[in-house]
Design a protein around this motif. Sequence first.
Motif, PDB file in Angstrom:
ATOM      1  N   SER A 224      29.340  52.587   7.705  1.00 27.90           N
ATOM      2  CA  SER A 224      30.208  52.067   6.904  1.00 27.90           C
ATOM      3  C   SER A 224      30.119  50.370   6.732  1.00 27.90           C
ATOM      4  O   SER A 224      29.646  49.848   7.517  1.00 27.90           O
ATOM      5  N   GLU A 225      30.575  50.206   5.357  1.00 28.02           N
ATOM      6  CA  GLU A 225      30.701  48.665   5.158  1.00 28.02           C
ATOM      7  C   GLU A 225      31.593  47.809   6.310  1.00 28.02           C
ATOM      8  O   GLU A 225      31.147  46.832   6.641  1.00 28.02           O
ATOM      9  N   GLU A 226      32.494  48.373   6.721  1.00 26.77           N
ATOM     10  CA  GLU A 226      33.390  47.933   7.729  1.00 26.77           C
ATOM     11  C   GLU A 226      32.727  47.599   8.885  1.00 26.77           C
ATOM     12  O   GLU A 226      32.682  46.550   9.568  1.00 26.77           O
ATOM     13  N   LEU A 227      32.055  48.737   9.474  1.00 31.96           N
ATOM     14  CA  LEU A 227      31.365  48.661  10.638  1.00 31.96           C
ATOM     15  C   LEU A 227      29.991  47.820  10.400  1.00 31.96           C
ATOM     16  O   LEU A 227      29.805  46.790  11.503  1.00 31.96           O
ATOM     17  N   GLU A 228      29.487  47.728   9.408  1.00 33.56           N
ATOM     18  CA  GLU A 228      28.179  46.712   9.168  1.00 33.56           C
ATOM     19  C   GLU A 228      28.780  45.198   9.347  1.00 33.56           C
ATOM     20  O   GLU A 228      28.145  44.433  10.117  1.00 33.56           O
ATOM     21  N   GLU A 229      29.853  45.118   8.729  1.00 34.36           N
ATOM     22  CA  GLU A 229      30.462  43.629   8.821  1.00 34.36           C
ATOM     23  C   GLU A 229      30.795  43.304  10.219  1.00 34.36           C
ATOM     24  O   GLU A 229      30.506  42.194  10.719  1.00 34.36           O
ATOM     25  N   PHE A 230      31.534  44.370  10.894  1.00 33.91           N
ATOM     26  CA  PHE A 230      31.738  44.079  12.595  1.00 33.91           C
ATOM     27  C   PHE A 230      30.499  43.731  13.076  1.00 33.91           C
ATOM     28  O   PHE A 230      30.516  42.777  14.116  1.00 33.91           O
ATOM     29  N   LEU A 231      29.614  44.611  13.103  1.00 33.87           N
ATOM     30  CA  LEU A 231      28.262  44.337  13.761  1.00 33.87           C
ATOM     31  C   LEU A 231      27.601  43.166  13.614  1.00 33.87           C
ATOM     32  O   LEU A 231      27.021  42.208  14.359  1.00 33.87           O
ATOM     33  N   ALA A 232      27.725  42.726  12.261  1.00 39.81           N
ATOM     34  CA  ALA A 232      27.342  41.489  11.730  1.00 39.81           C
ATOM     35  C   ALA A 232      27.688  39.989  12.202  1.00 39.81           C
ATOM     36  O   ALA A 232      27.452  38.862  12.117  1.00 39.81           O
ATOM     37  N   ALA A 233      29.152  40.108  12.768  1.00 46.09           N
ATOM     38  CA  ALA A 233      30.197  39.036  12.992  1.00 46.09           C
ATOM     39  C   ALA A 233      29.787  38.490  14.316  1.00 46.09           C
ATOM     40  O   ALA A 233      30.450  37.589  14.606  1.00 46.09           O
ATOM     41  N   GLY A 234      28.718  39.087  14.984  1.00 46.77           N
ATOM     42  CA  GLY A 234      28.799  38.549  16.565  1.00 46.77           C
ATOM     43  C   GLY A 234      27.684  39.208  17.278  1.00 46.77           C
ATOM     44  O   GLY A 234      26.911  40.048  16.855  1.00 46.77           O
ATOM     45  N   ASP A 235      27.750  39.055  18.589  1.00 48.74           N
ATOM     46  CA  ASP A 235      26.669  39.682  19.341  1.00 48.74           C
ATOM     47  C   ASP A 235      26.814  41.233  19.545  1.00 48.74           C
ATOM     48  O   ASP A 235      28.025  41.771  19.211  1.00 48.74           O
ATOM     49  N   PRO A 236      25.830  41.884  19.888  1.00 46.84           N
ATOM     50  CA  PRO A 236      25.847  43.411  19.793  1.00 46.84           C
ATOM     51  C   PRO A 236      27.297  43.679  20.763  1.00 46.84           C
ATOM     52  O   PRO A 236      27.250  43.344  22.075  1.00 46.84           O
ATOM     53  N   PRO A 237      28.036  44.524  20.360  1.00 47.03           N
ATOM     54  CA  PRO A 237      29.173  44.936  21.039  1.00 47.03           C
ATOM     55  C   PRO A 237      29.041  46.049  21.967  1.00 47.03           C
ATOM     56  O   PRO A 237      27.764  46.676  22.094  1.00 47.03           O
ATOM     57  N   LEU A 238      30.121  46.339  22.944  1.00 46.37           N
ATOM     58  CA  LEU A 238      30.074  47.797  23.665  1.00 46.37           C
ATOM     59  C   LEU A 238      30.623  48.738  22.635  1.00 46.37           C
ATOM     60  O   LEU A 238      31.338  48.589  21.768  1.00 46.37           O
ATOM     61  N   TYR A 239      30.215  49.969  22.906  1.00 43.21           N
ATOM     62  CA  TYR A 239      30.660  51.167  22.451  1.00 43.21           C
ATOM     63  C   TYR A 239      31.230  52.111  23.423  1.00 43.21           C
ATOM     64  O   TYR A 239      30.649  52.264  24.320  1.00 43.21           O
ATOM     65  N   PHE A 240      32.485  52.579  23.284  1.00 47.74           N
ATOM     66  CA  PHE A 240      33.424  53.507  23.922  1.00 47.74           C
ATOM     67  C   PHE A 240      33.525  54.852  23.083  1.00 47.74           C
ATOM     68  O   PHE A 240      34.273  54.623  21.926  1.00 47.74           O
ATOM     69  N   GLY A 241      33.129  55.903  23.425  1.00 50.40           N
ATOM     70  CA  GLY A 241      33.391  57.157  22.731  1.00 50.40           C
ATOM     71  C   GLY A 241      33.193  58.140  23.710  1.00 50.40           C
ATOM     72  O   GLY A 241      32.318  58.331  24.349  1.00 50.40           O
ATOM     73  N   PHE A 242      34.285  59.008  23.571  1.00 53.54           N
ATOM     74  CA  PHE A 242      34.536  60.340  24.616  1.00 53.54           C
ATOM     75  C   PHE A 242      34.359  61.556  23.717  1.00 53.54           C
ATOM     76  O   PHE A 242      34.981  62.586  24.209  1.00 53.54           O
ATOM     77  N   GLY A 243      33.904  61.608  22.475  1.00 50.51           N
ATOM     78  CA  GLY A 243      33.673  62.846  21.848  1.00 50.51           C
ATOM     79  C   GLY A 243      35.018  63.752  21.653  1.00 50.51           C
ATOM     80  O   GLY A 243      35.908  63.497  21.126  1.00 50.51           O
ATOM     81  N   SER A 244      34.349  64.855  22.199  1.00 46.65           N
ATOM     82  CA  SER A 244      35.516  66.231  22.282  1.00 46.65           C
ATOM     83  C   SER A 244      36.471  66.179  23.249  1.00 46.65           C
ATOM     84  O   SER A 244      37.263  66.990  23.428  1.00 46.65           O
ATOM     85  N   MET A 245      36.282  65.097  24.137  1.00 40.80           N
ATOM     86  CA  MET A 245      37.001  65.064  25.437  1.00 40.80           C
ATOM     87  C   MET A 245      38.665  64.696  25.144  1.00 40.80           C
ATOM     88  O   MET A 245      38.576  63.595  24.608  1.00 40.80           O
ATOM     89  N   GLN A 246      39.491  65.135  25.806  1.00 43.69           N
ATOM     90  CA  GLN A 246      41.084  64.643  25.616  1.00 43.69           C
ATOM     91  C   GLN A 246      41.336  63.986  26.593  1.00 43.69           C
ATOM     92  O   GLN A 246      42.070  64.167  27.610  1.00 43.69           O
ATOM     93  N   VAL A 247      40.658  62.583  26.740  1.00 44.50           N
ATOM     94  CA  VAL A 247      41.112  61.868  27.565  1.00 44.50           C
ATOM     95  C   VAL A 247      42.444  61.329  27.668  1.00 44.50           C
ATOM     96  O   VAL A 247      42.889  61.037  26.569  1.00 44.50           O
ATOM     97  N   GLY A 248      42.881  60.258  28.564  1.00 42.71           N
ATOM     98  CA  GLY A 248      44.146  59.821  28.465  1.00 42.71           C
ATOM     99  C   GLY A 248      44.381  58.741  27.512  1.00 42.71           C
ATOM    100  O   GLY A 248      43.378  58.131  27.225  1.00 42.71           O
TER     101      GLY A 248
END
Length: 397
Positions: A224-248
């Motif tokens: 998405s344009e929003e995500l591209e802008e975020f990525l371009a705004a600084g160093d490579p970020p961390l990604y946190f994703g737990f998919g189908s898990m119902q984490v707390g």
Amino acid sequence: MRVLLSTIGSRGEVQPMLALAVELRELGAEVRLAGPPDFRGLIEGYGLEFVPVGPEVSTFDQTSRPTPEQRRAMITGTVVDQFDALRPAVRDCDVLVGLGALQIAAPSIAEERGIPCVYTAFAAKTLPSDHHAPPPLGLGLDSTADFRTQWRQDADRWNDIWREPLNAQRAQAGMTPVDDVQPYIFTKHPWLASDPILDPWPTPSDLDVWQPGAWLVRDERPLSEELEEFLAAGDPPLYFGFGSMQVGADTSRAAIEAARAVGRRAIVLRGWADLALVDDAPDCLAIGEVNHQALFPRVSVVVHHGGAGTTTAVARSGAPQVVVPQRFDQFHWAKRIETLGIGVAHAPGQPTTDSLIEALDRALTPEIVARARVFATTVRGDGAARAAQQILALERL
């Protein structure tokens, strides 16, 4: 050739079958994909025929503890739902391919129709072997016993759970009863849809396992344009994703606080737990469904639950990973990436800010970063294409 693909489970089960379906269609096969109704939009979005099986899985409470009566009713209902859905779906098909351990009806449906049935696992750990124990399900296997004994105990558990409702359906169809459910479902010639270096099948083995590689959807969607802008705004970020898990609900706060503590920005996948940001600071972004193949090479570390597909996608991207396993095969994947030195196995369950900081500090070490980049070049991407070719070959046998 007409092929019925069947799976029960979350996105981790559906995604590889979608990859296989696309490859089969490109080879000229007619494909029908049966799965939970949650994924109708995803599957039909690829122009594939979809057959719903059972209730929506996204609404199931993963933390619930049903009574024995409720559990038995759920098990019987699952088996009945599968027979009711797959029997008409297979009517004109030449091959049935089932993926995942809940394919209770698939071999019987194929037997009734007189066509081949291919059972597919997505992790070596889920198939019986003298080299590893069954996946942990909290059901009282004797962990002090040798692996062969533990798998026999696991097979007894399968019989206790599935044999009665399975044989009730087979009796209605005039079929003989199954004495031992697990080997009947798995067959002696299962396929293993995982990468042979990331997840090798151990030998020698009583099973004749064919391992074509992981089944990965070729994803060409742009970010998405929003995500591209975020990525371009600084160093490579961390990604946190737990998919189908119902984490707390505290998972987002722990992730964002940990990212800030190690001096990184963060992307948080909302997922089925509907994770949200803790404030409106510009160093964090919450996103929905995303093309992993496009995003993962552009982040510094991927923190995830350890699903087979996500683990493989991260390994192919060259990013280090932190696996926070929740259930079933995810403990296996956490151990594998730690053993290979391409990431960190976090303790199972709910992560905290401190536990994530410790894991991220390790994952960001130059040794792990370098090893992850090199390992990415060894992960094959043609598993689904190879499997599709093999399925077409079945028609000529």
